[in-house]
Write a protein that holds these residues in place. Structure first.
Motif: not given
Length: 316
Positions: A239-253, A300-314
Motif C-alpha cells: 500500500l505504501i509503495l502504491r501510494l508513492g505512485h499515486l500520480l502514475d495512473a498508467g501511461f502505457d495502458q 505521500l510515501v513519507l506520510a503513509s509510512n508515518a501513518m503505518a508506524k502507528r500500526w506497528g508496520e512501516s
C-alpha cells in the motif's frame, strides 16, 4: 598515549575483521552488482537532468549551454496556469485511487482461496491461468477488449443486442471508459499480485493453524485471526509503495486505450505531457511536471509510512 595506541590497534583489528566478513560474502555482493549498476545508471545519474525544469532547454545547446528560465518557476507556472491542470490532476488521482481501491482486495481474496484449496492440480491450474495476463502487453489486451467490447462487433454487445438491448460504446463512452481501465488493470495483475501474498502465507507458522483446530476454530476464523494478520505487513508495504505512485495512473495502458471521445475522463498528467511536452519538444515543461509528480510521490510515501508506524508496520 597507551590508550590511543590501543584504540588504534582495536580499530585496525575491527576493520580487518569487517573486511574479512565482507570478503566471505563476495559471491552475494557480486550478484548484487548488476542491480546496483542499473540503479546508478538509470535512476541516480538521470537526476541531474531535472535541472532542465529550471532552464529554457535547447536540445542543440545542451543542458549546460541552455539559459536559465526567467523566473526559475516559469514552467511550473505554465503547467499550473494551463486550462487543463485541474482536469488532468482530477483524472490522474481518480483513476489511480480506483485502481488502488479495486486492485488491492482481489489479489488478497484469490491468494486466500488458493491457499485454502486442497486440490493441487486445480490450485496450479487456477494460479497459472490467473497470472498469465500479466505477461501480455497492453497492445494485445487492447485487441482482446476490441473483440469483447467493440460497439459494432464485440461479443458482449452482440449478446446485448440479441437480447433486445442497445449496444454500449464501452471504449468510447466517458461513462464506461474508467470502468474498462480499472477492470482490465485488475484482470491483468490479479494473479501476479496473489503470488506475493501466497509466498507470505507460506511463511506463517503452521502450528498456529493446528492449535486453532484443536480449539475448534472454523476455516473462516483461522483466515480472520491467523492468515490476514500474517500478511498484514506485506499489505501495508504494498500500500505504501502504491501510494508513492499515486500520480502514475498508467501511461502505457491509457495511451493505447483512450481516444478523443474520452479525453475529459481519461487524459492524465503523463499523456498530456507526452502530447504537449515531448511531441512539441517542450522538454522543460515535461521535466517540470515530472519533478512535480516525484515530489508529490515523496510526500505521500513519507506520510503513509508515518501513518503505518502507528500500526506497528512501516518500511523504515
Amino acid at each position: 598515549m597507551y590508550s590511543e595506541q590501543q584504540r588504534g590497534r582495536n580499530l585496525m583489528i575491527n576493520s580487518a575483521a569487517y573486511w574479512r566478513k565482507v570478503w566471505s560474502f563476495r559471491a552475494i555482493y557480486l550478484m548484487l552488482l548488476p542491480g546496483i549498476v542499473y540503479y546508478i545508471v538509470y535512476k541516480y545519474i538521470p537526476i541531474y537532468g531535472l535541472v532542465i525544469a529550471f532552464k529554457d532547454y535547447d536540445i542543440l545547446e545542451g543542458i549546460l549551454g541552455s539559459p536559465w528560465a526567467d523566473p526559475w518557476y516559469k514552467y511550473f507556472r505554465q503547467f499550473y496556469e494551463s486550462p487543463y491542470f485541474s482536469q488532468l490532476l482530477t483524472n490522474t488521482l481518480l483513476i489511480s485511487l480506483y485502481k488502488l481501491l479495486f486492485g488491492m482486495i482481489p489479489p488478497i481474496i484469490l491468494a486466500i482461496l488458493l491457499n485454502e484449496c486442497r486440490v493441487r492440480w486445480l490450485k496450479g491450474l487456477v494460479q497459472t491461468l490467473s497470472y498469465m495476463p500479466h505477461f501480455l502487453s497492453w497492445v494485445i489486451i487492447y485487441g482482446i477488449l476490441i473483440v469483447l467490447l467493440s460497439q459494432n462487433s464485440g461479443i458482449l454487445n452482440r449478446w446485448i443486442t440479441d437480447a433486445g438491448g442497445t449496444a454500449i460504446p464501452f471504449l468510447s463512452s466517458p461513462e464506461w471508459f474508467r470502468t474498462v481501465l480499472v477492470g482490465s488493470e485488475v484482470w491483468q495483475n490479479l494473479g501476479w499480485g496473489a503470488i506475493i501474498y501466497l509466498a507470505t502465507m507460506a511463511g506463517i507458522d503452521p502450528t498456529l493453524y493446528e492449535a486453532s483446530r484443536v480449539d475448534g476454530a472454523s476455516r473462516l476464523r483461522m483466515i480472520w485471526h491467523i492468515t490476514l494478520p500474517g500478511i498484514r505487513n506485506v499489505i501495508v508495504l504494498l500500500l505504501i509503495l502504491r501510494l508513492g505512485h499515486l500520480l502514475d495512473a498508467g501511461f502505457d495502458q491509457i495511451y493505447i486505450l483512450y481516444n478523443v471521445h474520452v479525453y475529459p475522463v481519461a487524459d492524465i498528467l503523463d499523456t498530456w505531457v507526452f502530447r504537449t511536452g515531448l511531441e512539441q519538444f517542450n522538454f522543460s515543461l515535461a521535466s517540470a511536471v515530472g519533478l512535480f509528480k516525484s515530489l508529490i510521490g515523496l510526500v505521500l510515501v513519507l506520510a503513509s509510512n508515518a501513518m503505518a508506524k502507528r500500526w506497528g508496520e512501516s518500511i523504515w
